[in-house]
Write an enzyme that holds these catalytic residues in place. Structure first.
Site, PDB file in Angstrom:
ATOM      1  N   GLY A 192      18.236   8.485 -35.241  1.00  0.00           N
ATOM      2  CA  GLY A 192      17.958   9.313 -34.061  1.00  0.00           C
ATOM      3  C   GLY A 192      18.710   8.822 -32.841  1.00  0.00           C
ATOM      4  N   ALA A 193      18.957   7.510 -32.791  1.00  0.00           N
ATOM      5  CA  ALA A 193      19.649   6.949 -31.639  1.00  0.00           C
ATOM      6  C   ALA A 193      21.077   7.506 -31.528  1.00  0.00           C
ATOM      7  CB  ALA A 193      19.667   5.435 -31.718  1.00  0.00           C
ATOM      8  N   GLY A 251       0.824  -1.209   0.000  1.00  0.00           N
ATOM      9  CA  GLY A 251       0.000   0.000   0.000  1.00  0.00           C
ATOM     10  C   GLY A 251       0.852   1.249   0.000  1.00  0.00           C
ATOM     11  N   GLY A 252       0.553   2.149   0.951  1.00  0.00           N
ATOM     12  CA  GLY A 252       1.262   3.428   1.010  1.00  0.00           C
ATOM     13  C   GLY A 252       2.757   3.282   1.203  1.00  0.00           C
TER      14      GLY A 252
HETATM   15  C1  HXC Z   1      -2.609  -2.225  10.984  1.00  0.00           C
HETATM   16  C2  HXC Z   1      -1.575  -4.162  10.376  1.00  0.00           C
HETATM   17  C3  HXC Z   1      -1.466  -3.721   9.035  1.00  0.00           C
HETATM   18  C4  HXC Z   1      -1.985  -2.436   8.720  1.00  0.00           C
HETATM   19  C5  HXC Z   1      -0.581  -5.677   9.168  1.00  0.00           C
HETATM   20  N1  HXC Z   1      -1.021  -5.374  10.399  1.00  0.00           N
HETATM   21  N2  HXC Z   1      -0.861  -4.683   8.306  1.00  0.00           N
HETATM   22  N3  HXC Z   1      -2.126  -3.411  11.327  1.00  0.00           N
HETATM   23  N4  HXC Z   1      -2.537  -1.733   9.727  1.00  0.00           N
HETATM   24  N5  HXC Z   1      -1.912  -1.947   7.483  1.00  0.00           N
HETATM   25  C6  HXC Z   1      -0.904  -6.183  11.607  1.00  0.00           C
HETATM   26  C7  HXC Z   1      -1.769  -7.430  11.542  1.00  0.00           C
HETATM   27  O1  HXC Z   1      -3.078  -7.119  11.996  1.00  0.00           O
HETATM   28  C8  HXC Z   1      -1.054  -8.328  12.519  1.00  0.00           C
HETATM   29  O2  HXC Z   1      -1.362  -7.920  13.823  1.00  0.00           O
HETATM   30  C9  HXC Z   1       0.419  -7.972  12.286  1.00  0.00           C
HETATM   31  O3  HXC Z   1       0.413  -6.687  11.667  1.00  0.00           O
HETATM   32  C10 HXC Z   1       1.104  -8.937  11.364  1.00  0.00           C
HETATM   33  O4  HXC Z   1       0.310  -9.082  10.209  1.00  0.00           O
HETATM   34  P1  HXC Z   1       0.003 -10.520   9.566  1.00  0.00           P
HETATM   35  O5  HXC Z   1      -1.060 -10.339   8.563  1.00  0.00           O
HETATM   36  O6  HXC Z   1      -0.264 -11.507  10.669  1.00  0.00           O
HETATM   37  O7  HXC Z   1       1.400 -10.865   8.904  1.00  0.00           O
HETATM   38  P2  HXC Z   1       1.713 -11.608   7.557  1.00  0.00           P
HETATM   39  O8  HXC Z   1       0.884 -12.857   7.442  1.00  0.00           O
HETATM   40  O9  HXC Z   1       3.200 -11.731   7.506  1.00  0.00           O
HETATM   41  O10 HXC Z   1       1.209 -10.644   6.375  1.00  0.00           O
HETATM   42  C11 HXC Z   1       1.832  -9.361   6.212  1.00  0.00           C
HETATM   43  C12 HXC Z   1       1.006  -8.513   5.235  1.00  0.00           C
HETATM   44  C13 HXC Z   1      -0.463  -8.462   5.713  1.00  0.00           C
HETATM   45  C14 HXC Z   1       1.084  -9.129   3.856  1.00  0.00           C
HETATM   46  C15 HXC Z   1       1.641  -7.132   5.183  1.00  0.00           C
HETATM   47  O11 HXC Z   1      -0.481  -8.079   7.091  1.00  0.00           O
HETATM   48  C16 HXC Z   1      -1.286  -7.490   4.940  1.00  0.00           C
HETATM   49  O12 HXC Z   1      -1.755  -7.821   3.845  1.00  0.00           O
HETATM   50  N6  HXC Z   1      -1.532  -6.317   5.542  1.00  0.00           N
HETATM   51  C17 HXC Z   1      -2.355  -5.294   4.913  1.00  0.00           C
HETATM   52  C18 HXC Z   1      -1.652  -4.732   3.714  1.00  0.00           C
HETATM   53  C19 HXC Z   1      -2.417  -3.639   3.062  1.00  0.00           C
HETATM   54  O13 HXC Z   1      -3.456  -3.873   2.417  1.00  0.00           O
HETATM   55  N7  HXC Z   1      -1.969  -2.415   3.267  1.00  0.00           N
HETATM   56  C20 HXC Z   1      -2.587  -1.304   2.659  1.00  0.00           C
HETATM   57  C21 HXC Z   1      -3.108  -0.410   3.712  1.00  0.00           C
HETATM   58  S1  HXC Z   1      -3.860   0.941   2.881  1.00  0.00           S
HETATM   59  P3  HXC Z   1      -1.494  -8.964  15.039  1.00  0.00           P
HETATM   60  O14 HXC Z   1      -1.906  -8.120  16.191  1.00  0.00           O
HETATM   61  O15 HXC Z   1      -2.503  -9.964  14.627  1.00  0.00           O
HETATM   62  O16 HXC Z   1      -0.125  -9.547  15.162  1.00  0.00           O
HETATM   63  C22 HXC Z   1      -2.574   1.928   2.470  1.00  0.00           C
HETATM   64  C23 HXC Z   1      -2.959   3.110   1.663  1.00  0.00           C
HETATM   65  C24 HXC Z   1      -2.048   4.267   1.925  1.00  0.00           C
HETATM   66  O17 HXC Z   1      -1.451   1.714   2.799  1.00  0.00           O
HETATM   67  C25 HXC Z   1      -1.995   5.136   0.703  1.00  0.00           C
HETATM   68  C26 HXC Z   1      -1.055   6.289   0.892  1.00  0.00           C
HETATM   69  C27 HXC Z   1      -0.680   6.842  -0.442  1.00  0.00           C
END
Ligand code: HXC
Length: 511
Positions: A401-402, A167-168
């Site tokens: 051109g290259a 994501g971000g």
């Molecule tokens: C809050 C998060 C989090 C997030 C992970 N965690 N991502 N908490 N916000 N974005 C937390 C989980 O709840 C979990 O907490 C711990 O981190 C570990 O995550 P897991 O999923 O258990 O780990 P893993 O299986 O290794 O997977 C990692 C991961 C997955 C692939 C990164 O967590 C994931 O898909 N996260 C979301 C990714 C995502 O969609 N991000 C986009 C956000 S929107 P616990 O307490 O259970 O240990 C964004 C937009 C911004 O970023 C735009 C700005 C321009």
């Protein structure tokens, strides 16, 4: 005296998201955020800032889940005795996701690095925006992006991707100068689950955004390391070619390679047939210091080779057509790849050397519809606007051109050399004869024989460097074995170059 309290806090902070989470990381063979800082910096030189910061979110019962440092370690230290600032995401705290407090910590060290004029290194391992914080997290990201842009071209910014970067989390690295990924890392804007929902496509993490994909297919990453330590080794080497900021020159290293050394093998390195490929990397290694070349984006757009080398101990950026892939033609990706590299070198006072063997731009609807005009223009623009010392050696083909684009005299190169094997023409002999002798060939009793004869005539007349040299477009035709000596001498004669353009806000490169 309160020391016990400090000790307690320090212990708590060292555990990040807790003992259990640290254990899980170890089982996966990963370093924790602090260990990574210690691998990045010279031994004992890392100094942490802001270990007491916590998030300020109350929603989703977050006020009962606070961790000292809030998921990122920030600070400064020495890398090969040179100061740098860095941040290191701590995945054990909410998956390294970014809160507003986290962002403020990162911004603080970015501001300090910029004031001081030293590199900013990011060690990324993050699930993206901290979902519980909503817009505050998005604001935090934007604060970082804005600083990345302000720092661009002022101090080097380098991103290491050590785990997920989702994501971000991807956009700050994307603005930085270089991205180094290891095989257990991945980067994507939207993950496999969202991809499935939106496009019904089944794709694994690795196939969507793994290190191989971003090094080979997307061109997002610049380096591929096998593991975490490999990332640090690449980073240390990369920094050795680069100054700490845009006002300094790159560090000179005494490589002990004789600047007058000639290499006889270069005289015989080209195949006898001008249409046969050869290995450009081994060619260039014969004249740079100690064969030592750090190739950038080695696996993507391989029809062009870019990377860092030294000549008489001074850093240079090399841009070379690669006849082994697509005959070294310029296409969309190779122009993008080389243009960004040229601009990086120009930002940081690294002289440029173009090695030319290019049959032209790649024809076809794929390229035209994809905007080869726009992408090719980027490379033309980049070489043209660069004010660092610019040198060119035409090895073999420089067609159409290259020829202009590849750092020709006409777009501001300081020294243009050609080997006697250089062919500088509007197009290759076959194509040219098909156009200008179309009727002559068609009406001949022996069209094939006629064409061979005319191609040979054309080759003799135009496919050589002497016409360009007679006009001063080529400064000298040199024996291949003297390439090293001549480039070093030319660089010495132009090293103090300072060129000012007209005052303007900025140019408008066709992005
Ligand atoms: C809050 C998060 C989090 C997030 C992970 N965690 N991502 N908490 N916000 N974005 C937390 C989980 O709840 C979990 O907490 C711990 O981190 C570990 O995550 P897991 O999923 O258990 O780990 P893993 O299986 O290794 O997977 C990692 C991961 C997955 C692939 C990164 O967590 C994931 O898909 N996260 C979301 C990714 C995502 O969609 N991000 C986009 C956000 S929107 P616990 O307490 O259970 O240990 C964004 C937009 C911004 O970023 C735009 C700005 C321009």
């Amino acid at each position: 005296m309160g020391f016990e309290e400090l000790e307690k806090y320090k212990k708590e902070h060292s555990l990040g998201g807790g003992i259990e989470k640290q254990k899980q990381r170890k089982q996966k063979g990963k370093l924790n955020a602090l260990e990574r800082m210690n691998s990045l910096f010279d031994s004992t030189s890392f100094v942490e800032i802001d270990p007491f910061v916590t998030h300020e979110c109350f929603d989703f019962e977050m006020d009962s889940k606070k961790f000292l440092g809030d998921g990122v370690i920030t600070g400064y230290g020495l890398i090969n005795s040179r100061l740098a600032y860095a941040f290191s995401h701590d995945f054990t705290v909410f998956g390294g996701s970014l809160s507003l407090s986290f962002a403020h910590k990162v911004c603080k060290i970015m501001d300090l690095a910029l004031k001081q004029g030293v590199p900013i290194i990011g060690i990324n391992d993050s699930g993206g925006a901290r979902i519980q914080e909503g817009v505050a997290s998005l604001a935090g990201y934007a604060d970082i992006f804005h600083r990345n842009v302000k720092a661009s071209g002022v101090v080097p910014q380098i991103s290491l991707i050590m785990g997920p970067c989702a994501g971000g989390a991807v956009y700050s690295p994307a603005i930085t100068d270089f991205i180094i990924m290891n095989r257990s890392s991945f980067m994507f804007v939207t993950g496999p689950e969202v991809v499935k929902e939106v496009t019904n496509e089944n794709v694994s993490f690795d196939d969507l955004g793994g290190a191989q994909i971003h090094n080979e297919k997307s061109g997002v990453a610049h380096f591929l390391a096998e593991d975490e330590q490999g990332c640090f080794i690449i980073l240390h080497k990369l920094l050795s070619y680069i100054p700490s900021n845009n006002l300094e020159n790159p560090p000179r290293i005494d490589t002990k390679d004789n600047p007058l050394r000639e290499n006889e093998e270069l005289n015989y390195i080209l195949p006898s047939s001008p249409t046969k490929p050869y290995n450009m990397e081994s060619l260039l290694k014969k004249f740079i210091d100690n064969d030592d070349f750090l190739e950038v984006q080695k696996y993507w757009a391989r029809n062009i080779i870019i990377g860092f080398a030294r000549l008489d101990g001074n850093s240079v950026g090399i841009v070379a057509n690669n006849p082994e892939v697509l005959a070294g033609v310029l296409d969309i990706d190779s122009c993008d790849k080389a243009a960004r590299f040229v601009r990086f070198c120009d930002c940081f006072n690294i002289p440029l050397i173009a090695l030319v063997d290019v049959p032209g731009f790649l024809p076809g609807t794929n390229q035209e519809w994809g905007g080869i005009i726009r992408h090719g223009a980027k490379l033309l623009y980049a070489f043209s606007e660069a004010t660092v010392p610019k040198l060119t050696v035409i090895i073999r083909k420089a067609y159409g051109g290259a020829y202009d684009v590849m750092n020709s005299k006409h777009i501001g190169a300081d020294y243009n050399f050609a080997w006697p094997t250089a062919e500088i023409a509007v197009m290759g002999p076959e194509g040219a004869c098909n156009v200008i002798f179309k009727t002559e060939i068609a009406t001949s009793i022996e069209p094939n024989e006629k064409k061979i004869e005319l191609v040979e005539q054309y080759r003799k007349k135009f496919s050589n460097p002497y016409i360009a040299a007679s006009k001063g477009y080529i400064d000298d035709v040199i024996e291949p074995k003297e390439t090293r000596r001549r480039l070093i001498s030319a660089l010495k004669s132009i090293y103090r170059k300072r060129e000012e353009g007209p005052k303007r806000k900025h140019g408008n490169i066709p992005v």
